[in-house]
Scaffold this active site. Sequence first.
Site, short mmCIF file in Angstrom:
data_model
loop_
_atom_site.label_atom_id
_atom_site.label_comp_id
_atom_site.label_asym_id
_atom_site.label_seq_id
_atom_site.Cartn_x
_atom_site.Cartn_y
_atom_site.Cartn_z
N HIS A 272 54.79 8.19 44.77
CA HIS A 272 54.96 8.48 43.34
C HIS A 272 54.38 9.33 42.51
O HIS A 272 53.31 10.07 43.14
CB HIS A 272 54.46 7.11 42.70
N SER A 273 54.71 9.97 41.35
CA SER A 273 54.33 10.98 40.70
C SER A 273 54.35 10.50 39.10
O SER A 273 55.03 9.68 38.71
CB SER A 273 54.99 11.96 40.97
N ASN A 274 53.44 11.08 38.39
CA ASN A 274 53.45 11.23 36.77
C ASN A 274 53.39 12.53 36.53
O ASN A 274 53.05 13.40 37.26
CB ASN A 274 52.18 10.45 36.24
N THR B 272 44.37 -4.71 36.99
CA THR B 272 43.46 -5.60 36.93
C THR B 272 42.04 -4.69 37.08
O THR B 272 41.84 -3.55 37.30
CB THR B 272 43.44 -6.23 38.41
N ARG C 172 49.02 8.23 26.01
CA ARG C 172 50.38 8.19 26.28
C ARG C 172 51.07 7.04 25.57
O ARG C 172 50.57 5.89 26.02
CB ARG C 172 50.76 8.24 27.76
N TYR D 64 63.36 15.27 40.78
CA TYR D 64 63.07 14.29 39.99
C TYR D 64 63.78 14.44 38.49
O TYR D 64 63.44 15.06 37.59
CB TYR D 64 61.76 13.95 39.57
N GLU E 136 64.62 1.78 43.21
CA GLU E 136 63.09 1.70 42.95
C GLU E 136 63.17 0.73 41.72
O GLU E 136 63.56 0.98 40.80
CB GLU E 136 62.70 2.93 42.83
N LYS F 149 65.76 8.97 37.27
CA LYS F 149 65.03 7.99 36.41
C LYS F 149 66.03 7.45 35.41
O LYS F 149 66.85 7.95 34.69
CB LYS F 149 64.05 8.79 35.57
N ASP G 141 50.20 6.53 45.57
CA ASP G 141 49.94 7.44 44.49
C ASP G 141 48.40 7.42 44.34
O ASP G 141 47.66 6.31 44.03
CB ASP G 141 50.50 6.94 43.09
N HIS H 31 56.72 15.60 39.02
CA HIS H 31 57.33 15.98 37.99
C HIS H 31 57.03 17.53 37.85
O HIS H 31 57.11 17.98 36.61
CB HIS H 31 56.41 15.21 36.68
N LYS I 144 65.90 12.02 43.00
CA LYS I 144 65.75 10.86 42.33
C LYS I 144 66.27 10.97 40.86
O LYS I 144 65.94 11.85 40.24
CB LYS I 144 64.27 10.34 42.41
N HIS J 32 59.17 10.88 26.50
CA HIS J 32 57.97 11.52 26.67
C HIS J 32 57.46 12.45 25.45
O HIS J 32 58.68 12.87 24.82
CB HIS J 32 58.23 12.71 27.75
N ASP K 118 65.81 4.85 39.92
CA ASP K 118 64.44 4.27 39.42
C ASP K 118 64.62 3.58 38.26
O ASP K 118 64.48 4.58 36.99
CB ASP K 118 63.16 4.89 39.71
N PRO K 119 65.06 2.56 37.55
CA PRO K 119 65.18 1.82 36.22
C PRO K 119 64.06 1.51 35.66
O PRO K 119 63.94 0.79 34.63
CB PRO K 119 66.44 1.13 36.12
N ASN K 120 62.84 1.60 36.34
CA ASN K 120 61.51 0.99 35.97
C ASN K 120 61.66 -0.44 35.34
O ASN K 120 61.36 -0.45 34.18
CB ASN K 120 61.00 1.91 34.85
N ASN L 217 56.80 1.23 42.62
CA ASN L 217 55.52 1.68 42.19
C ASN L 217 55.19 0.77 40.83
O ASN L 217 54.32 1.13 40.06
CB ASN L 217 55.43 3.26 41.79
O1 GKR Z 1 57.63 10.33 33.70
O2 GKR Z 1 58.80 8.92 32.51
C1 GKR Z 1 58.13 9.03 33.71
C2 GKR Z 1 58.26 8.14 34.70
O3 GKR Z 1 58.85 7.04 34.42
C3 GKR Z 1 56.77 7.78 35.23
O4 GKR Z 1 55.88 7.61 34.04
C4 GKR Z 1 56.83 6.62 36.10
O5 GKR Z 1 55.46 6.27 36.23
O6 GKR Z 1 57.41 8.42 37.67
C5 GKR Z 1 57.12 7.04 37.52
C6 GKR Z 1 58.06 5.94 38.15
O7 GKR Z 1 58.54 6.38 39.34
O8 GKR Z 1 58.21 4.94 37.79
MG MG Z 2 59.09 4.37 39.99
#
Ligand code: GKR
Ligand code: MG
Length: 429
Positions: free
Chosen positions: A327-329, A103, A409, A148, A253, A200, A300, A356, A198, A28, A228-230, A276
């Site tokens: 979900h959140s940002n 999209t 961002r 989180y 996740e 990240k 979300d 967050h 949770k 971030h 949540d490893p995205n 998400n």
């Molecule tokens: O804040 O870095 C972050 C999160 O990775 C966020 O951007 C994600 O969109 O929180 C989110 C998630 O659950 O993937």
């Molecule tokens: Mg996620």
Amino acid sequence: MSALTVTGIRITPVAFADPPLLNAVGVHEPYALRAVVEVRTDSGITGLGETYADEVHLGKLRRAAAALAGHDVFALNTAFTAVTVALAGDTGGDAHGLTGLITESGTVERVFSPFEVAFLDIQGQALGRPVADLLGGAVRDRVPFSAYLFYKWAHHPADPDGDRAAGEPDEWGEALDPAGIVAQARAMVDRYGFTAIKLKGGVFPPDQEIEAIRALRDEFPTLPLRLDPNAAWTPATSVRVARALEGTLEYLEDPTPGIDGMAEVAREAPMPLATNMCVVDFPHLAPAVAAGAVGVVLSDHHYWGGLHRSRLLAGICGTFGMGLSMHSNSHLGISLAAMVHLAAATPNLSYACDTHWPWKTEDLIVPGALEFRDGSVAVPTTPGLGVTLDEDALARLHEQYLGCGIRQRDDTAYMRRLRPEYERRSPRW
Ligand code: GKR
Ligand code: MG
């Protein structure tokens, strides 16, 4: 009651301080961006919405605002059509790599959302009822949230390309290993009373993140845990991690990219998979259901088209036997208010929502309306969203936006300025 029509819409981008939280695509930046939408009506009532503030998104918000001039705030269906027409042919890139492909329909959903929230805020104020009542009524009077956790540096480093000096260490300190994550969790749970956690992930090799989850389980034997490893892992890695954490996670996740990859993992994983990233718009639901890719959808309202359309998503999840979480940002208080009203009025939202909230030190609503206690927030019972804009704070955070230089961002670009060897890869392991 006379019609409540839109006489003006003000869109104000703001920036608020954000700690160096690590994720699968970087870190971030020192400030997170949001846009505040204020919708004025002929009745004198003003409604609030909050959304993303990347520059391209701001342009779309302004086009949508022009299309909504003179609109009746109760006419949400035609408002959605007006925004659809205004944005015809528009799509958005996944600039920060955490949202999946945006999209044309997804673009309309995310642009429409803050206006719908503001319209509902106005409706509620005019009727003297909280927004949850306009969504069918609250089925819970408090909404639970999860802690989180993020791997993080102690402070923002000095920027080698600019004149920004290193930041001061923040109150949470460094968290780069299991002990650091457990300490962060302990501080967050002690302060806010969260009843779910949770982490990240996608930051360190998966075995280190498995260790962090095990350390959390040892410290918090009864709290539900999520990782949540995205989409940082291949399907094979995801299955290996899922098996290693059998009995430990309430859901895993977005371990891997895409509906097909998620389906491959879901066939072997002992716990439900949540997303998400691969289901972020209505057209993704049918293929995800057909493939059996997802057990839990993270809703979300910021990109599912607002509060009513998020309840439509909830109904679809219920129909197909999928769970629903939220979900959140990085966000401010107007968004939290909308999240709380929506969650209160969504019966099948059965998991603690993401937020967050603990990571920010600044806001632009008058304090007191939304407080965390025992890990949950009481649903406001005052008319509308139940939050009031602090005009001075709005002006200050707008000044901060003007001065901070960030217009989109980009966690990866920031990481690469600090660590030039960093590469963004999905999957990475
Ligand atoms: O804040 O870095 C972050 C999160 O990775 C966020 O951007 C994600 O969109 O929180 C989110 C998630 O659950 O993937
Ligand atoms: Mg996620």
